[in-house]
Scaffold this motif. Structure first.
Motif, mmCIF file in Angstrom:
data_model
loop_
_atom_site.group_PDB
_atom_site.id
_atom_site.type_symbol
_atom_site.label_atom_id
_atom_site.label_comp_id
_atom_site.label_asym_id
_atom_site.label_seq_id
_atom_site.Cartn_x
_atom_site.Cartn_y
_atom_site.Cartn_z
ATOM 1 N N ASN A 57 0.808 -1.222 0.000
ATOM 2 C CA ASN A 57 0.000 0.000 0.000
ATOM 3 C C ASN A 57 0.845 1.277 0.000
ATOM 4 O O ASN A 57 0.303 2.371 -0.092
ATOM 5 N N LEU A 58 2.180 1.130 0.103
ATOM 6 C CA LEU A 58 3.035 2.304 0.229
ATOM 7 C C LEU A 58 3.089 3.133 -1.042
ATOM 8 O O LEU A 58 3.395 4.320 -0.997
ATOM 9 N N ASP A 59 2.844 2.504 -2.204
ATOM 10 C CA ASP A 59 2.701 3.320 -3.407
ATOM 11 C C ASP A 59 1.214 3.475 -3.714
ATOM 12 O O ASP A 59 0.362 2.936 -3.029
ATOM 13 N N ALA A 60 0.881 4.219 -4.748
ATOM 14 C CA ALA A 60 -0.514 4.567 -5.013
ATOM 15 C C ALA A 60 -1.246 3.520 -5.852
ATOM 16 O O ALA A 60 -2.434 3.687 -6.136
ATOM 17 N N SER A 61 -0.565 2.457 -6.255
ATOM 18 C CA SER A 61 -1.200 1.478 -7.131
ATOM 19 C C SER A 61 -2.208 0.626 -6.358
ATOM 20 O O SER A 61 -2.108 0.463 -5.145
ATOM 21 N N ASN A 116 -5.347 0.783 -0.316
ATOM 22 C CA ASN A 116 -5.776 1.227 -1.648
ATOM 23 C C ASN A 116 -6.763 0.262 -2.283
ATOM 24 O O ASN A 116 -7.775 0.675 -2.862
#
Length: 289
Positions: free
Chosen positions: A84-88, A272
């Protein structure tokens, strides 16, 4: 200990049998036994004692086994937060649903969502509504789809309500219903209570149960072939336009409705994949599904 060791302990505590546990985890029995011995060596304890009926956990082994669910949950949540650390939008979405919702509504929804977010996978657990409620509460799944309201205290979204019908291939005189053969099926306790309440308000004698079947879909097939009538929610009857139907109503003449909800923990919306799926479901027009 490795994460697979916690999984071994969890499954063994459920199965209480070495052979069944090895089969469930797709590993050999000697490999499973070797891992148990390694865990025992690491902690300096005996985890289980073998008996003629399977295995019996020692107090120390039982404590470790009961801790396995918490450890596996922590590992899953860490893995989810890392993704979840990136926006994908990616990862595995764990869903729980009643067999009714799974059979008649869920598949096209998952297909549509997968088309939008191809990096998402699904793990779907099907059970009775009461059990799905518990799996969401215990955070074993992210989202539950349930067809009875057990008083969920976190996030809940009503997807749709549907009337319940007395359905038969032949015309039915409702006053004569207690004397006609009824196809009964296993269903959630609250739904059964709702139908039983309607029956008591309208008839002074019990129904004539000609068949007890396992699930709603089986009841539908029996009714479709003229073997009796069934009391079923409307969505399962959508492909049988010639079926004779009489809607259940309360004492004031209002339709008796069966609701279906999406339930989840508010804090899980930080993921996300969770937020994307919740938003997707909220935007669905369920009159088209």
């Amino acid at each position: 200990m490795e994460i697979r060791d916690w999984l071994i302990l969890e499954v063994l505590y459920e199965q209480k049998n070495i052979t069944k546990t090895a089969h469930s985890l797709f590993i050999s029995q000697p490999a499973l036994t070797a891992r148990l011995r390694q865990i025992e060596k690491e902690f300096g304890i005996t985890i289980v004692n073998r008996t003629s009926k399977g295995v019996q956990f020692t107090p120390q082994g039982e404590y470790l086994a009961k801790s396995s669910t918490e450890m596996l949950l922590k590992f899953r949540r860490i893995k989810e937060q890392v993704l979840n650390l990136d926006a994908s939008v990616m990862g595995t979405l764990r869903l729980g649903a009643s067999s009714y919702f799974t059979a008649f509504t869920l598949p096209p929804l998952l297909k549509q969502f997968k088309q939008q977010y191809p990096n998402v996978e699904f793990s779907v657990h099907t059970n009775w509504t009461k059990d799905i409620f518990n799996t969401v509460f215990n955070q074993e799944v992210h989202i539950g789809f349930v067809s009875a309201d057990y008083g969920w205290q976190s996030q809940k979204h009503l997807l749709f309500e549907e009337p319940i019908y007395v359905a038969s291939v032949d015309d039915i005189d409702l006053a004569n219903l207690p004397n006609l053969p009824r196809i009964n099926y296993q269903t959630d306790g609250l739904i059964k209570a709702m139908i039983d309440k309607w029956w008591r308000e309208n008839f002074s004698q019990p129904p004539t149960i000609s068949m007890e079947v396992d699930k709603l879909a089986t009841c539908k097939e029996m009714v479709k072939h003229g073997l009796g009538y069934g009391i079923m929610p409307s969505r399962i009857l959508h492909d049988l336009p010639a079926m004779r139907k009489t809607m259940l109503t309360d004492q004031q003449g209002n339709p008796i409705l069966r609701g279906t909800w999406m339930i989840y923990h508010e804090e899980d919306q930080d993921l996300n994949v969770m937020k994307a799926f919740v938003d997707f479901i909220k935007a669905v027009d369920f009159t088209q599904h």
